[in-house]
Design an enzyme around this catalytic site. Structure first.
Site, PDB file in Angstrom:
ATOM      1  N   LYS A 282       0.840  -1.197   0.000  1.00 20.25           N
ATOM      2  CA  LYS A 282       0.000   0.000   0.000  1.00 20.25           C
ATOM      3  C   LYS A 282       0.876   1.248   0.000  1.00 20.25           C
ATOM      4  CE  LYS A 282      -4.059  -1.634   2.584  1.00 20.25           C
ATOM      5  NZ  LYS A 282      -5.041  -1.377   1.515  1.00 20.25           N
ATOM      6  N   ARG A 356     -10.612 -11.075   1.471  1.00 24.62           N
ATOM      7  CA  ARG A 356     -11.476 -12.087   0.852  1.00 24.62           C
ATOM      8  C   ARG A 356     -10.818 -13.465   0.889  1.00 24.62           C
ATOM      9  NH1 ARG A 356     -11.726  -8.734  -4.594  1.00 24.62           N
ATOM     10  NH2 ARG A 356     -11.330  -7.097  -3.082  1.00 24.62           N
TER      11      ARG A 356
HETATM   12  N1  BES Z   1      -8.242  -3.500   4.158  1.00 26.06           N
HETATM   13  C1  BES Z   1      -8.399  -3.077   2.823  1.00 26.06           C
HETATM   14  C2  BES Z   1      -9.679  -2.289   2.603  1.00 26.06           C
HETATM   15  C3  BES Z   1      -9.771  -0.953   3.284  1.00 26.06           C
HETATM   16  C4  BES Z   1      -9.484   0.187   2.594  1.00 26.06           C
HETATM   17  C5  BES Z   1     -10.223  -0.855   4.592  1.00 26.06           C
HETATM   18  C6  BES Z   1      -9.600   1.417   3.227  1.00 26.06           C
HETATM   19  C7  BES Z   1     -10.344   0.369   5.211  1.00 26.06           C
HETATM   20  C8  BES Z   1     -10.038   1.504   4.523  1.00 26.06           C
HETATM   21  C9  BES Z   1      -8.443  -4.277   1.875  1.00 26.06           C
HETATM   22  O1  BES Z   1      -7.701  -5.374   2.275  1.00 26.06           O
HETATM   23  C10 BES Z   1      -7.867  -3.814   0.575  1.00 26.06           C
HETATM   24  O2  BES Z   1      -6.741  -3.423   0.560  1.00 26.06           O
HETATM   25  N2  BES Z   1      -8.674  -3.870  -0.478  1.00 26.06           N
HETATM   26  C11 BES Z   1      -8.248  -3.443  -1.756  1.00 26.06           C
HETATM   27  C12 BES Z   1      -8.794  -4.394  -2.789  1.00 26.06           C
HETATM   28  C13 BES Z   1      -8.245  -4.183  -4.173  1.00 26.06           C
HETATM   29  C14 BES Z   1      -6.782  -4.560  -4.210  1.00 26.06           C
HETATM   30  C15 BES Z   1      -9.020  -5.042  -5.152  1.00 26.06           C
HETATM   31  C16 BES Z   1      -8.789  -2.034  -1.986  1.00 26.06           C
HETATM   32  O3  BES Z   1      -9.917  -1.751  -1.589  1.00 26.06           O
HETATM   33  O4  BES Z   1      -8.061  -1.219  -2.530  1.00 26.06           O
HETATM   34 ZN    ZN Z   2      -5.658  -5.236   1.701  1.00 23.39          ZN
END
Ligand code: BES
Ligand code: ZN
Ligand code: ZN
Length: 506
Positions: A282, A356
């Site tokens: 990230k 997921r």
């Molecule tokens: N934990 C994150 C989602 C999230 C984002 C929670 C912001 C709280 C605040 C999740 O694991 C994630 O990173 N999801 C990705 C999915 C994508 C790679 C398809 C996302 O939402 O960017």
């Molecule tokens: Zn994630």
């Protein structure tokens, strides 16, 4: 010391207190009931104060009248509920949250609430009292664990007393107050777990918390470590855990409130104690918020604690797959293929779509219980914030009756959920060339394709809903009873849904 709640029968104008809190609608001019009593006791000063126009009763407006010895209570504190025809039950929660914080800022360590004669906004009395206490306790929440000197300086509200004139109402007021106390404490505990940094709140700490909760009667706790999860074949969950040195813990709590052997409701909560994104790292901005990527798991644990306290006559299983998502030397890499507990293979194209993956194995594990319903809750997609912002939880599932129940409960308690479609077409987006399914679905409909992925691991014969709380779990600024930072939103929804399902089965 936590705030304690007392309930007593008495006359408010005779009550010795630092402050008597009186909620007031904006458009009701008539001074009856408690207003009339207090107006008489103050020789008409309450009416004069209201006539001055300084306080109109707008939602969350606060006004303080000193009694100068005219009655045993030192202050009469008015708080606005807004216009009566528009008032929802949430108004009382907000007003109580607001006024409680004002009382604390005045360094009052106790105050008194007047129990209304009947419920507001068409709700029963006990539900109204519950909302009042929730508003106070949720509003007073603070996290000072790592600021001991500040904690020492802060005078805490130690006692809130609810007074009712009506002997016959006492038991109902007490029931509402106890329920409000239990549910607010569960929510505040979720906030605590989310506030703790990831170096403290590891999967192991979370498992210890589960064990503590299970010390209550009628809860059994099972923890699967890495070796046990491997033996069972939880390849999707372990695929996330393998990049971290921190031992993963797959937590299972079983609450038996009904006949043993009766099919349970299963709760599943995502508990990634820190989500770096893994190899699909990230960006660093706001990454610290990913300490709260275990909100769903915390909600499941605290919901089980609450329903055991409330002694709900149902069986409930809580499943909390817990791990870090780290980019260690053994971490899963884009393109890797994992074999899940269900047997289905998963092509991992983005290691940041890890929630997921852990839920896939947790949901497959849930099927063993032949559940009457499955509810999963997870900070799953940033996309849910894009579609719904921070005012609604994303709601998807395979059963319209259950979806409607969630929506109805959410509306009535002020944690609203909004349905997104889960049509078969979305499943096309997660088809893989090399495995049964892939873990990302392209740019469009991110919340939906995540749920479509989960649906692969749920047997359609079991009613299932998925709650995406990634838009609501963190507040940018403080609201009347919701702090900045971790909000705990979803905890009340899950607990109230279980209350609803225990009184009226699906
Ligand atoms: N934990 C994150 C989602 C999230 C984002 C929670 C912001 C709280 C605040 C999740 O694991 C994630 O990173 N999801 C990705 C999915 C994508 C790679 C398809 C996302 O939402 O960017
Ligand atoms: Zn994630
Ligand atoms: Zn995540």
């Amino acid at each position: 010391m936590p705030t304690s709640i007392k309930v007593k029968k008495g006359l408010i104008e005779k009550e010795r207190s630092e402050a008597i809190i009186i909620p007031k609608y904006q458009d009701v001019g008539k001074l009856d009931g408690v207003f009339a009593h207090l107006n008489r006791a103050t020789g008409g000063r309450l009416r004069a104060h209201l006539n001055s126009g300084e306080f109109q009763g707008k939602l969350n407006q606060v006004s303080i009248l000193h009694t100068n010895g005219e009655l045993p209570a030192k202050r009469i504190v008015l708080v606005g509920l807004g216009k009566k025809p528009l008032a929802r039950l949430d108004a009382i929660r907000q007003a109580m949250g607001t006024v409680s914080k004002v009382m604390r800022s005045l360094e009052l360590t106790s105050f008194t609430l007047v129990a209304p004669d009947r419920g507001i906004a068409g709700m029963p009395l006990d539900t109204t009292i519950q909302a009042m206490i929730e508003g106070c306790l949720l509003g007073l929440y603070q996290f000072l664990h790592y600021q001991p000197s500040r904690a020492k300086e802060t005078k805490l509200v130690q006692v809130i007393t609810l007074v009712t004139r009506d002997e016959k109402a006492v038991s109902m007021v007490r029931a509402g107050a106890q329920r409000g106390h239990t549910i607010a404490e569960a929510t505040n505990s979720v906030r605590d777990l989310c506030n703790h940094p990831s170096n403290v709140l590891t999967p192991t700490t979370l498992a210890a918390e589960a064990k503590t909760i299970a010390k209550a009667r009628s809860i059994q706790c099972t923890i699967l470590n890495r070796a046990k999860a491997r033996k069972l074949g939880m390849g999707a969950y372990l695929g996330v855990a393998q990049g971290s040195h921190e031992p993963p813990q797959f937590i299972v709590l079983e609450y038996t409130g009904a006949t043993k052997g009766k099919n349970p409701i299963v709760l599943v909560g995502k508990a990634v104690t820190f989500d770096t994104g893994g190899i699909s790292l990230k960006p660093s901005e706001n990454m610290e918020r990913m300490k709260a990527d275990m909100t769903g798991g915390a909600i499941v644990l605290q919901a089980i604690r609450a329903i055991a306290t409330l002694k709900l006559p149902i069986n409930v299983v809580g499943i909390v797959p817990s791990t870090e998502n780290m980019p260690g030397g053994l971490a899963t890499k884009p393109g890797d293929i994992l074999t899940s507990l269900s047997g289905k293979t998963i092509e991992v194209l983005n290691t940041d779509a890890e929630g997921r993956l852990i839920l896939a194995d947790a949901l497959a594990y849930a099927m063993r219980y032949k559940p009457v319903a499955v509810i999963d809750i997870a900070t799953l997609t940033g996309a849910v914030f894009i579609s719904l912002g921070c005012h609604a939880i994303g709601l998807l599932g395979n059963n319209d009756t259950l979806i409607d129940r969630v929506k109805r409960v959410g509306d009535s308690i002020g944690e609203r959920a909004w349905q997104l479609p889960l049509w078969d077409e979305y499943k096309e987006q997660i088809k893989s060339d090399v495995a049964d399914v892939r873990n990302i679905g392209g740019r469009g409909g991110g919340t939906i394709t995540a749920a479509a992925f989960l649906s692969h691991f749920v047997d359609d014969k079991y009613p299932w809903v998925h709650l995406d709380i990634a838009g609501t779990d963190w507040g940018e600024s403080a609201r009347p009873y919701i702090p900045k930072g971790p909000t705990g939103i979803g905890a009340r929804l899950v607990i109230e849904l279980l209350r609803d399902l225990s009184s009226k089965p699906l």
